[in-house]
Design a protein around this motif. Structure first.
Motif, PDB file in Angstrom:
ATOM      1  N   ILE A  26      39.115  39.126  56.263  1.00  0.00           N
ATOM      2  CA  ILE A  26      39.270  37.966  55.383  1.00  0.00           C
ATOM      3  C   ILE A  26      40.645  37.353  55.647  1.00  0.00           C
ATOM      4  O   ILE A  26      41.673  38.006  55.454  1.00  0.00           O
ATOM      5  CB  ILE A  26      39.137  38.354  53.903  1.00  0.00           C
ATOM      6  N   TRP A  56      31.727  34.201  45.270  1.00  0.00           N
ATOM      7  CA  TRP A  56      31.201  34.550  46.587  1.00  0.00           C
ATOM      8  C   TRP A  56      29.822  35.164  46.388  1.00  0.00           C
ATOM      9  O   TRP A  56      29.652  36.099  45.586  1.00  0.00           O
ATOM     10  CB  TRP A  56      32.121  35.538  47.298  1.00  0.00           C
ATOM     11  N   ARG A 109      35.687  35.538  42.235  1.00  0.00           N
ATOM     12  CA  ARG A 109      36.971  35.724  42.914  1.00  0.00           C
ATOM     13  C   ARG A 109      37.992  34.752  42.319  1.00  0.00           C
ATOM     14  O   ARG A 109      38.248  33.664  42.853  1.00  0.00           O
ATOM     15  CB  ARG A 109      36.814  35.473  44.410  1.00  0.00           C
ATOM     16  N   ASP A 160      43.887  34.645  55.272  1.00  0.00           N
ATOM     17  CA  ASP A 160      44.665  34.200  54.118  1.00  0.00           C
ATOM     18  C   ASP A 160      44.046  32.983  53.444  1.00  0.00           C
ATOM     19  O   ASP A 160      44.253  32.750  52.254  1.00  0.00           O
ATOM     20  CB  ASP A 160      46.100  33.872  54.551  1.00  0.00           C
ATOM     21  N   ASP A 161      43.287  32.204  54.227  1.00  0.00           N
ATOM     22  CA  ASP A 161      42.632  31.018  53.678  1.00  0.00           C
ATOM     23  C   ASP A 161      41.253  31.314  53.104  1.00  0.00           C
ATOM     24  O   ASP A 161      40.525  30.406  52.711  1.00  0.00           O
ATOM     25  CB  ASP A 161      42.520  29.932  54.752  1.00  0.00           C
ATOM     26  N   GLY A 162      40.886  32.605  53.072  1.00  0.00           N
ATOM     27  CA  GLY A 162      39.611  32.986  52.493  1.00  0.00           C
ATOM     28  C   GLY A 162      38.432  32.885  53.425  1.00  0.00           C
ATOM     29  O   GLY A 162      37.288  33.037  52.985  1.00  0.00           O
ATOM     30  N   GLU A 194      36.782  31.145  42.934  1.00  0.00           N
ATOM     31  CA  GLU A 194      35.499  30.914  43.580  1.00  0.00           C
ATOM     32  C   GLU A 194      34.503  32.000  43.192  1.00  0.00           C
ATOM     33  O   GLU A 194      34.881  33.062  42.692  1.00  0.00           O
ATOM     34  CB  GLU A 194      35.649  30.920  45.109  1.00  0.00           C
ATOM     35  N   ASP A 213      41.053  34.796  42.410  1.00  0.00           N
ATOM     36  CA  ASP A 213      42.250  34.675  43.231  1.00  0.00           C
ATOM     37  C   ASP A 213      42.081  33.679  44.375  1.00  0.00           C
ATOM     38  O   ASP A 213      43.020  33.459  45.147  1.00  0.00           O
ATOM     39  CB  ASP A 213      42.619  36.041  43.820  1.00  0.00           C
ATOM     40  N   ARG A 214      40.913  33.069  44.524  1.00  0.00           N
ATOM     41  CA  ARG A 214      40.662  32.173  45.645  1.00  0.00           C
ATOM     42  C   ARG A 214      40.578  30.721  45.173  1.00  0.00           C
ATOM     43  O   ARG A 214      39.843  30.401  44.240  1.00  0.00           O
ATOM     44  CB  ARG A 214      39.344  32.549  46.334  1.00  0.00           C
ATOM     45  N   GLY A 215      41.322  29.852  45.831  1.00  0.00           N
ATOM     46  CA  GLY A 215      41.311  28.442  45.491  1.00  0.00           C
ATOM     47  C   GLY A 215      42.093  28.164  44.221  1.00  0.00           C
ATOM     48  O   GLY A 215      42.585  29.064  43.542  1.00  0.00           O
ATOM     49  N   ALA A 222      30.923  30.503  49.391  1.00  0.00           N
ATOM     50  CA  ALA A 222      31.922  30.475  48.325  1.00  0.00           C
ATOM     51  C   ALA A 222      31.741  29.189  47.529  1.00  0.00           C
ATOM     52  O   ALA A 222      31.780  28.092  48.093  1.00  0.00           O
ATOM     53  CB  ALA A 222      33.328  30.556  48.899  1.00  0.00           C
TER      54      ALA A 222
END
Length: 662
Positions: free
Chosen positions: A224, A145, A135, A226-228, A143, A137-139, A165
């Motif tokens: 999910i 998952w 992912r 916005d903060d994942g 990340e 797009d996360r952090g 994650a």
């Protein structure tokens, strides 16, 4: 003109080394941009699994030794890698390294060696990972998952599993607290999260003891944030008596799942908001199978709304399903077995398939043209195909008139035949699982015997997958009864009809097949000898603390609740019936097997001690559950052939004589 020579003594170009070199199959295909990746066995390299990359121009490379891409989650593992095409160009791949079970990141076009993303734990079997999704797009750095399996103590059942994650920046490599937990551990077993196309929801599968995933599972959906984080996880399908082994999102936010609510694993479309379902193509066929590994894939939606599916009854084929009309078009080709791994890239569908005349190869279908081509591990005949066996699919009649499915492989050698009036010996092969299946494919281990004049009968006994839930459920509380009876019925029929020599019948199998072999030798007088491979031999021990967590309560359904029927555990266990054992046997065992540990064999041998039963016990250091090293497989095959030569009375000077102790 073929030369007449006693069955079993025929010369053959298929030696044990050749059979071992072709053992295993490619698995876990996946796309990274326009590239195709997969894992592939390397028996000659201590059995490691290589991660192979095929670029758009057809160039094939691999992640070299010592990297061994294989997960130990639930011990049988699962999807061990994932990749993404980075915004700045080039692929980024994450994978599980077998030796330490850490997640690693890898840039194949860079100069950097793979680097760890997760820490090592000193507790029990440590931290293990499976079924990852990258992912980016996360952090800050992205990340991964995936499923996290974490031991909480030294016992094999002291562990927990959650969705987690892992940061791609490597911050968790030394710090477990940098791993975010996404699910709350409400289920003991979980698959990796499937994220909806809009990124707002995740779906996964969970189940709990004492059920196995082919008994009953639940489909979970969470929002999910916005903060994942995952919020409001809820069950939307499945149940205690409904098995759902795979779930997938469609482009319009619906869920595709395989459910056996009808008695067969068929495809269902589910609205996760209303709970409304629609069966897409109801048939008395299987569109999925038992979830023995985390992340198996039997179907994938295409961009045009069609669905690539693996389906069949007893055998499998790749088809393209129109979910609106139920029109199902199968691809042309010889393949009779497809591995549950499918990859979709635009109009192209890629899978792994084999046939009775070809080993497992990577097959690509272009749905726009209908054309297929081999894109990896192409089959090449190592010997003249005239030495390959020609299988015959048969349905036998068992006790009570029940059907038994089997594949019969008569002896076959272009230069030799048996003497007039001599019937060939036959070996009944009992597959593992027992909720498993003997695939109709070219297997050089089978050809090793048939090309020497020994027939093989692979029995898909009651309890096997591929024939619907009712067939699977025949084994409920009947393990050691139905499987033994079905194998004996096939052997008896072959002898009665004049296909096999009734005095030269054997049985062999590994894992659950090893149990069936041992239970047959201690419960029937059908066989003259047997080969028992990494078996279960003592139900009471195996059903308490002598196996891994995944199957630790499997016997509750296969035999019955231990607390309620302890005598059944004692009565059926081969370790308690050695007084009925009268024929020679060979016992093969990996020394590092966490599923069927050596203590089971040692207890059985102690019970046999002093009974003057000819036997041999071969152990292999570094081998776990399922032999992977070429040296092991060569020794095991030659030892087995020597056993049959001594018991059935034919000469095999080309293999070392197996010493049978008394």
């Amino acid at each position: 003109m073929p030369t007449a020579q006693p069955h079993g003594s025929w010369p053959s170009p298929i030696d044990a080394a050749l059979a071992a070199s072709h053992d295993g199959r490619p698995e876990y295909t996946g796309a990274v941009g326009d590239e195709l990746w997969w894992t592939e066995p390397r028996p000659a390299e201590a059995g490691r699994r290589a991660l192979v990359r095929r670029t758009a121009d057809g160039t094939t490379t691999e992640l070299p030794a010592p990297w061994d891409v294989r997960s130990r989650v639930i011990e049988y593992g699962g999807q061990p890698w994932a990749g993404t095409e980075r915004a700045e160009g080039g692929p980024l791949v994450v994978f599980v390294h077998f030796a330490d079970q850490r997640l690693y990141a890898y840039e194949p076009d860079g100069d950097r060696a793979p680097w760890p993303l997760t820490p090592v734990s000193a507790v029990g079997g440590g931290l293990r990972w499976a079924d990852p999704r990258v992912r980016p797009d996360r952090g800050a750095a992205g990340e991964v998952w995936c499923v996290l399996e974490e031991f909480t103590g030294e016992a094999p059942t002291a562990l927990r599993r959650v969705l987690a994650a892992v940061p791609l920046d490597g911050s968790a490599a030394e710090d477990r607290s940098a791993v975010r937990e996404l699910s709350d551990g409400q289920h003991r077993f979980v698959t990796g999260p499937e994220v909806s196309p809009d990124g707002r929801r995740a779906a996964w599968i969970g189940w709990d003891h004492p059920r196995m995933p082919w008994d009953g599972t639940e489909v979970l959906v969470a929002d999910i944030g916005d903060d994942g984080t995952f919020r409001d996880a809820r069950s939307v399908a499945g149940g205690p008596e409904e098995s759902v082994p795979q779930v997938q999102w469609t482009a319009d936010g619906q869920l595709l799942l395989a459910s056996d609510r009808s008695g067969w694993w068929n495809l269902v479309r589910l609205d996760p908001d209303t709970g409304e379902t629609r069966e897409l193509c109801p048939r008395e066929e299987e569109f999925a199978g038992p979830l023995w590994k985390i992340g198996l894939v039997w179907f994938r939606p295409l961009d045009n709304g069609l669905i690539a599916v693996l389906h069949g009854k007893g055998t499998t084929t790749l088809g393209i399903l129109d979910p609106e009309t139920c029109e199902l078009v199968d691809i042309a080709g010889p393949w009779t077995e497809w591995v549950p791994t499918l990859t979709v890239r635009g109009s192209r569908v890629t899978g792994v398939a084999a046939s009775p005349h070809s080993g497992y190869e990577i097959v690509e279908l272009d749905t726009a043209t209908g054309h297929t081509r081999i894109t990896g591990t192409p089959h090449e005949d190592a010997v003249d195909p005239a030495y390959y066996p020609e299988p015959v699919l048969r349905t036998f009649t068992g006790p009570g008139g029940r059907e038994i499915h089997a594949q019969i492989y008569p002896p076959r050698n272009p230069g030799h035949t048996g003497p007039e009036g001599e019937l060939p010996p036959y070996v009944v092969w009992a597959h593992g699982g027992p909720t498993g299946h003997a695939a109709l494919v070219l297997d050089l281990e089978i050809a090793y015997f048939t090309s020497r004049g020994i027939g093989v009968a692979e029995v898909n006994y009651g309890g096997s997958a591929g024939y619907g839930r009712a067939y699977r459920n025949r084994l409920r509380e009947q393990w050691g009864v139905v499987d033994v009876e079905d194998c004996a019925a096939v052997a008896g029929t072959l002898a009665a009809e004049g296909t096999a020599d009734p005095d030269r019948l054997a049985i062999r199998g590994g894992s659950a097949g090893g149990w069936t072999s041992a239970a047959s030798l201690t419960g029937t007088d059908v066989y003259a000898c047997g080969t028992i491979i990494y078996p279960i031999l003592d139900l009471a021990g195996w059903g308490t603390d002598e196996t891994h967590d995944f199957e630790s309560q499997y016997l509750e359904s296969l035999v019955g609740p231990l607390a309620e029927v302890p005598e059944r555990y004692r009565e059926r266990s081969p370790v308690g019936r050695t007084d009925r054992l009268t024929v020679p046997f060979l016992l093969l065992q990996g020394e590092d097997d966490p599923i069927c540990p050596p203590v089971q064999c040692e207890r059985f041998l102690a019970a046999v001690e002093g009974r003057s039963i000819p036997h041999a016990y071969r152990t292999y250091p570094g081998e776990g559950h399922g032999f992977r090293r070429a040296t092991t497989m060569i020794d095991a095959l030659e030892s087995e052939l020597s056993l049959y030569a001594q018991v059935f009375g034919f000469a095999r000077p080309d293999v070392a004589t197996l010493e049978l102790k008394r």
